[in-house]
Scaffold this motif. Structure first.
Motif, PDB file in Angstrom:
ATOM      1  N   PRO A  68     -11.771  31.000 -29.517  1.00 27.38           N
ATOM      2  CA  PRO A  68     -11.068  32.267 -29.266  1.00 27.38           C
ATOM      3  C   PRO A  68     -10.710  32.952 -30.569  1.00 27.38           C
ATOM      4  N   VAL A  69     -11.010  34.239 -30.657  1.00 23.29           N
ATOM      5  CA  VAL A  69     -10.765  35.016 -31.867  1.00 23.29           C
ATOM      6  C   VAL A  69      -9.914  36.226 -31.502  1.00 23.29           C
ATOM      7  N   ARG A  82     -16.736  44.549 -30.811  1.00 21.45           N
ATOM      8  CA  ARG A  82     -17.032  43.790 -29.592  1.00 21.45           C
ATOM      9  C   ARG A  82     -18.515  43.917 -29.217  1.00 21.45           C
ATOM     10  N   ARG A  83     -19.096  45.053 -29.497  1.00 23.59           N
ATOM     11  CA  ARG A  83     -20.506  45.261 -29.184  1.00 23.59           C
ATOM     12  C   ARG A  83     -21.419  44.518 -30.168  1.00 23.59           C
ATOM     13  N   ASP A  89     -15.883  34.784 -27.407  1.00 28.39           N
ATOM     14  CA  ASP A  89     -14.521  34.834 -26.882  1.00 28.39           C
ATOM     15  C   ASP A  89     -13.595  35.622 -27.803  1.00 28.39           C
ATOM     16  N   VAL A  90     -13.847  36.926 -27.925  1.00 27.58           N
ATOM     17  CA  VAL A  90     -12.928  37.805 -28.639  1.00 27.58           C
ATOM     18  C   VAL A  90     -11.887  38.243 -27.613  1.00 27.58           C
ATOM     19  N   VAL A  91     -10.689  37.695 -27.730  1.00 28.63           N
ATOM     20  CA  VAL A  91      -9.719  37.765 -26.641  1.00 28.63           C
ATOM     21  C   VAL A  91      -9.091  39.146 -26.515  1.00 28.63           C
ATOM     22  N   GLU A  92      -8.530  39.367 -25.361  1.00 28.65           N
ATOM     23  CA  GLU A  92      -7.742  40.564 -25.069  1.00 28.65           C
ATOM     24  C   GLU A  92      -6.281  40.147 -24.926  1.00 28.65           C
ATOM     25  N   ALA A 111      -0.781  37.117 -33.500  1.00 33.06           N
ATOM     26  CA  ALA A 111      -2.023  36.591 -32.933  1.00 33.06           C
ATOM     27  C   ALA A 111      -1.750  35.342 -32.096  1.00 33.06           C
ATOM     28  N   TRP A 112      -0.855  34.482 -32.593  1.00 32.01           N
ATOM     29  CA  TRP A 112      -0.547  33.250 -31.861  1.00 32.01           C
ATOM     30  C   TRP A 112       0.067  33.561 -30.497  1.00 32.01           C
ATOM     31  N   SER A 113       0.868  34.615 -30.426  1.00 32.59           N
ATOM     32  CA  SER A 113       1.489  34.973 -29.139  1.00 32.59           C
ATOM     33  C   SER A 113       0.441  35.326 -28.086  1.00 32.59           C
TER      34      SER A 113
END
Length: 223
Positions: A68-69, A82-83, A89-92, A111-113
């Motif tokens: 996850p990034v 993103r494209r 897994d580039v998170v939202e 980011a950790w949150s």
């Protein structure tokens, strides 16, 4: 440089030679470049070209393509990244905004949150898996076993007790790790974590109460 191919097509030279009139402050009658920038379509292509280069560098820097990034960027850049990225897994949500001058600790906390709950679930599931496999030959707890296994790519998941330091030496020729306070000693726990990560294993650094054993390290082996 991004932008050069687009912008150079639109630059014009305004030559200020002796005897010609130039704008105030043009000391020495230096030439002036002026002109229009590229159109919106050109700029979009140019931005995407730059982001492709950034995405390629990020993809290469992360050995786990499914990790996850969390993306921290201007909202206008986000869809391009993103494209272009191969990361799965580039998170939202992303951390949207300009973080160029943000404090690293603050960015890390933000980011950790976004991903904390996901990692906590992974940790619980992995701890249960370790308990199920314990005694089957698929786990290791002694640093003398864990370090060679990590170096050889056999460690699937490594638990490291937070703050753990295990002084020792690993001899790759003899494929043997031993504890020692010799002046050549290194931190074997850190070595095991580094080798696990580089061999595409998962490393979980946890407080003592969340370790699956009382050892400094505990590994789930691939085989």
């Amino acid at each position: 440089m991004a932008g050069w191919e687009i912008e150079e097509q639109h630059l014009q030279l305004h030559d200020i030679r002796p005897g010609k009139t130039g704008p105030p402050g043009n000391a020495g009658n230096r030439p002036i470049f002026h002109g229009q920038g590229g159109g919106n379509d050109d700029r979009e292509v140019d931005v995407e070209k730059f982001i492709r280069a950034v995405a390629a560098a990020v993809d290469e820097a992360i050995p786990h393509p499914d990790a996850p990034v969390v993306l921290a960027c201007d909202p206008a850049v986000e869809p391009f990244f993103r494209r272009c990225t191969r990361l799965s897994d580039v998170v939202e949500p992303a951390l949207r905004g300009n973080h160029e001058h943000s404090d690293d600790t603050a960015v890390h906390a933000a980011a950790w949150s976004v991903v904390a709950s996901r990692f906590e679930a992974i940790e619980r599931a992995t701890r249960a898996r370790f308990a199920d496999l314990r005694g089957t030959g698929r786990t290791a707890e002694r640093i003398e076993e864990v370090v060679p296994a990590a170096c050889g790519g056999r460690v699937d998941t490594l638990f490291v007790r937070e703050g753990a330091r295990v002084r020792g030496i690993f001899d790759p020729d003899a494929w043997r790790a031993r504890r020692t306070e010799d002046e050549l000693a290194t931190d074997l726990a850190n070595l095991a974590a580094t080798d696990t990560y580089l061999n595409r294993g998962r490393v979980l650094v946890v407080p003592p109460e969340r370790m699956p054993t009382e050892a400094a390290v505990a590994a789930i082996l691939r085989y």
